[in-house]
Design an enzyme around this catalytic site. Structure first.
Site, short mmCIF file in Angstrom:
data_model
loop_
_atom_site.label_atom_id
_atom_site.label_comp_id
_atom_site.label_asym_id
_atom_site.label_seq_id
_atom_site.Cartn_x
_atom_site.Cartn_y
_atom_site.Cartn_z
N ASP A 1 -4.12 -72.90 68.23
CA ASP A 1 -4.26 -71.84 69.35
C ASP A 1 -2.77 -71.48 69.68
O ASP A 1 -1.81 -72.57 69.25
CB ASP A 1 -4.81 -72.34 70.69
CG ASP A 1 -5.18 -71.03 71.39
OD1 ASP A 1 -4.65 -70.16 71.37
OD2 ASP A 1 -6.11 -71.33 72.18
N GLU B 1 -8.12 -66.54 80.95
CA GLU B 1 -7.66 -68.14 80.99
C GLU B 1 -7.47 -68.89 82.26
O GLU B 1 -8.05 -68.54 83.09
CB GLU B 1 -6.36 -68.06 80.13
CG GLU B 1 -6.42 -67.45 78.58
CD GLU B 1 -5.61 -67.68 77.47
OE1 GLU B 1 -4.91 -68.79 77.30
OE2 GLU B 1 -5.30 -66.72 76.71
C1 BGC Z 1 -5.91 -68.18 73.85
C2 BGC Z 1 -6.69 -67.72 72.62
C3 BGC Z 1 -6.21 -66.38 71.97
C4 BGC Z 1 -4.66 -66.72 71.48
C5 BGC Z 1 -3.77 -65.65 70.92
C6 BGC Z 1 -4.29 -68.08 73.60
O1 BGC Z 1 -3.83 -68.27 74.75
O2 BGC Z 1 -6.24 -69.17 74.05
O3 BGC Z 1 -7.92 -67.51 72.93
O4 BGC Z 1 -6.59 -66.30 70.53
O5 BGC Z 1 -4.02 -66.90 72.84
O6 BGC Z 1 -3.65 -64.63 71.62
#
Ligand code: BGC
Length: 652
Positions: free
Chosen positions: A346, A543
């Protein structure tokens, strides 16, 4: 720029029914909902099981099942041969993923032989946000990659998590929580196919989707990314999404590589253990059996569906960051579960594995991470990983394994064909955001709506009403109804410049000829209306920014409701939210309540249900708690406001 410092075949359609139950060879146990079954559920269970058996048999012969799963292992020999010709620098380049926003010089793609580029949240093309600008950006980067010594194209990733949601003009589907309420795997597969097509229209060949988290505490800001609190339902819909995104083998130019994320336990963190002492990126404190039964379970189905990549999570499991956990990444995922694709970290997650970045990289790569979403300081990452190999702290065998896995996927995607064309398929522009795609999204909105209450015949709305008064800040707002991960990482309230239909405009379009539709954000003007439709909801978030300690309705929504109620007309409440909210205090004041989740751009689907053009079929994929004390799944089972699987419909 964001900062992380941070009508398809229905699977089953029985009121209160549980999701299909499936067994799995490796983990053996039949996975049943963890909560005590409410009575209506029990009545339907036998019928549901019989239906499930029938439907499973039907599904097993459907095209979804017939398609050969994506099988990168078939390209092992070719990948190994290529690895044998690569320098250490070229190998580490393949393991490096950079956010295009942080590319210091586009020539760095060739200089470092980069394996992958992404557009993270809010990482738009410099030329602006349009299909053409995205495509030109992609083609420029891909054109660079194929000029490298070994001509290896980029695997190019975007967060196409509910449609190709970053690009203005794309159709935006309901977030996964709404799709969970549909229980409709054929529909989810079709949505994923369209998402893939609209992603390929800009050129990108990889989606960081589906999220197959199993949220256990709805205060978590990513609850809406999950199909359900129930692992079996997540497993079923997650696999459908993988099949839709990837299509047949090999992935053709209208499909993309999928990513099952975030492995594992992202939805199980304890309150207080995450960012700002909340939930996101926290610690999942459960024993191994529970981790497997709830959080690992959907990965088994995603792997069986041939998922090309898996994203290890930010969260820890019993104090150990998953992104550095060799047992989970290598022993369980690659060994026991036989995952043959590659692991993509991630965004900056590797940095969290240890306070010393170099040590963190060593731990994570040795644990089994294959590609790192750096995403910013890529020169430093490349230098440190090179040193780690030269110092013998990361064995060459691990590097070779990682690169072999990445190349196997690239071969299986057809990227390595001689004469590979670095352009997007421009013909796909015709279908991007098309009426045909929007019709599927509208159907998804209809199927996802869950009718929670309906008294005194409040719904469906009558087409012979003289006046319908619509109320609430969320009623006329494409940004709010689409939620996070829409044009912006966090989403944005207001007119986010992408197309679509708000709930208010859909009600206007759907009302009878003689009906006047009036609107006020604050509930004023309701007096004399035949019915008042109050749209309440959560503003957009994503998030960690969506973690909440309570789930009360917004003060302005409560006021709007109070104003509407004072008019003494029947009140219909539509809830636009990324999770169940605390509606118990207002339930008695409403004649009808419809949960519409985060429907996306096609508000017409909400109006279809309100007017009875579609009889509601959605069933809760999350327990709806009575109070904030029940937000943790294990507590919600005791006398919730509405149980898992609940959903009313209209009489014929
Ligand atoms: C998220 C992921 C995402 C990634 C790329 C992260 O902050 O947890 O779900 O795919 O960013 O943007």
């Amino acid at each position: 720029m964001r900062s992380l410092e941070k009508p398809a075949a229905r699977t089953y359609d029985c009121s209160h029914a549980a999701p299909p139950l499936t067994t799995h060879v490796k983990f053996g146990a039949l996975v049943t909902p963890l909560l005590p079954a409410p009575l209506p559920w029990v009545r339907c269970r036998a019928i549901a099981l019989a239906l499930v058996a029938l439907i499973a048999a039907a599904c097993s012969t459907s095209s979804a099942q017939r398609a050969t799963p994506f099988a990168p292992l078939a390209f092992d020999t070719k990948a190994r041969a290529l690895v044998g010709r690569m320098t250490l620098a070229e190998k580490i380049g393949q393991m490096t993923q950079v956010d295009q926003l942080f590319l210091k010089d586009t020539a760095d793609i060739e200089r470092y032989a980069l394996g992958s580029i992404l557009n993270g949240g809010d990482s738009d093309p410099v030329a602006g946000n349009s299909l053409q600008a995205w495509r030109a950006m992609y083609e420029m980067y891909q054109g660079r990659a194929i000029r490298t010594r070994l001509h290896i194209p980029l695997i190019y990733g975007v967060d196409a998590v509910h449609g190709n949601n970053n690009v203005i003009g794309a159709v935006v589907f309901p977030h996964n929580i709404g799709l969970g309420a549909t229980r409709d795997s054929a529909l989810v597969r079709r949505i994923a196919e369209i998402t893939a097509e609209e992603t390929r229209a800009v050129g990108a060949n990889w989606a960081f989707a589906p999220c197959i988290c199993v949220p256990q505490d709805i205060r978590w800001g990513r609850s809406y990314e999950g199909f359900s609190e129930d692992p079996a339902l997540v497993a079923m819909l997650g696999a459908a999404a993988v099949r839709g995104l990837q299509g047949a083998n090999p992935i053709d130019r209208t499909h993309v590589a999928a990513t099952a994320k975030h492995f594992a336990g992202d939805g199980g963190t304890s309150l207080g253990s995450g960012i700002d002492k909340r939930l996101d990126q926290g610690d999942t404190r459960v024993d191994s059996a529970t981790l497997r039964r709830i959080h690992i379970r959907p990965y088994i189905d995603a792997i069986a569906a041939g998922v090309a990549t898996i994203m290890p999570s930010y969260n820890s499991w019993n104090g150990v960051k998953v992104s550095g956990d060799r047992h989970l990444l290598t022993d369980v995922l690659k060994g026991e579960l036989n995952f043959n694709g590659f692991l993509i970290s991630d965004y900056k997650a590797v940095n969290q594995v240890h306070s010393d970045y170099k040590t963190a990289i060593g731990i994570s790569i040795n644990a089994g991470m294959d590609m790192v979403m750096v995403p910013e300081h890529y020169q430093e990452f490349i230098a440190l990983l090179t040193e780690l190999v030269q110092e013998g702290r990361v064995p060459m065998s691990r590097i070779d394994d990682a690169v072999t896995r990445i190349l196997r996927v690239k071969f299986a995607m057809g990227l390595m064909e001689p004469g590979y064309d670095p352009h997007a398929d421009h013909a796909l522009e015709q279908r991007f955001g098309s009426a045909e795609h929007r019709a599927v999204a509208r159907q998804a909105v209809r199927e996802s709506a869950v009718l929670l209450k309906n008294e005194r015949g409040a719904l469906p709305l009558s087409r012979s009403a003289r006046r319908i008064h619509v109320v609430g800040r969320s009623a006329d707002d494409i940004g709010i109804q689409s939620g996070g991960w829409t044009i912006f990482w966090q989403g944005k309230a207001g007119n986010i410049t992408t197309g679509g239909t708000t709930v208010l405009s859909a009600i206007r379009a759907g009302a009878g000829r003689g009906t006047q539709v009036t609107y006020s954000a604050d509930g004023s003007g309701a007096a004399g209306a035949d019915v008042v439709v109050v749209v309440v909801g959560e503003g957009p978030y994503a998030e960690m920014k969506g973690d909440r300690l309570e789930l009360a309705l917004d003060a302005s929504d409560r006021q709007a409701l109070a104003n509407a109620r004072a008019a003494n007309s029947p009140v219909v409440v539509v809830v636009i939210s990324g999770r169940p909210l605390d509606i118990a205090p207002v339930l008695a004041d409403a004649s009808a309540v419809l949960a519409a989740w985060l429907p996306g751009t096609e508000g017409g689907g909400v109006a279809d249900v309100l007017f009875g053009d579609y009889r509601p079929t959605g069933k809760l994929s999350f327990t709806w708690p009575r109070s904030v004390d029940q937000t943790v799944r294990s507590a919600a089972g005791r006398d919730p406001l509405f149980p898992f699987g609940f959903g009313l419909t209209y009489q014929e």
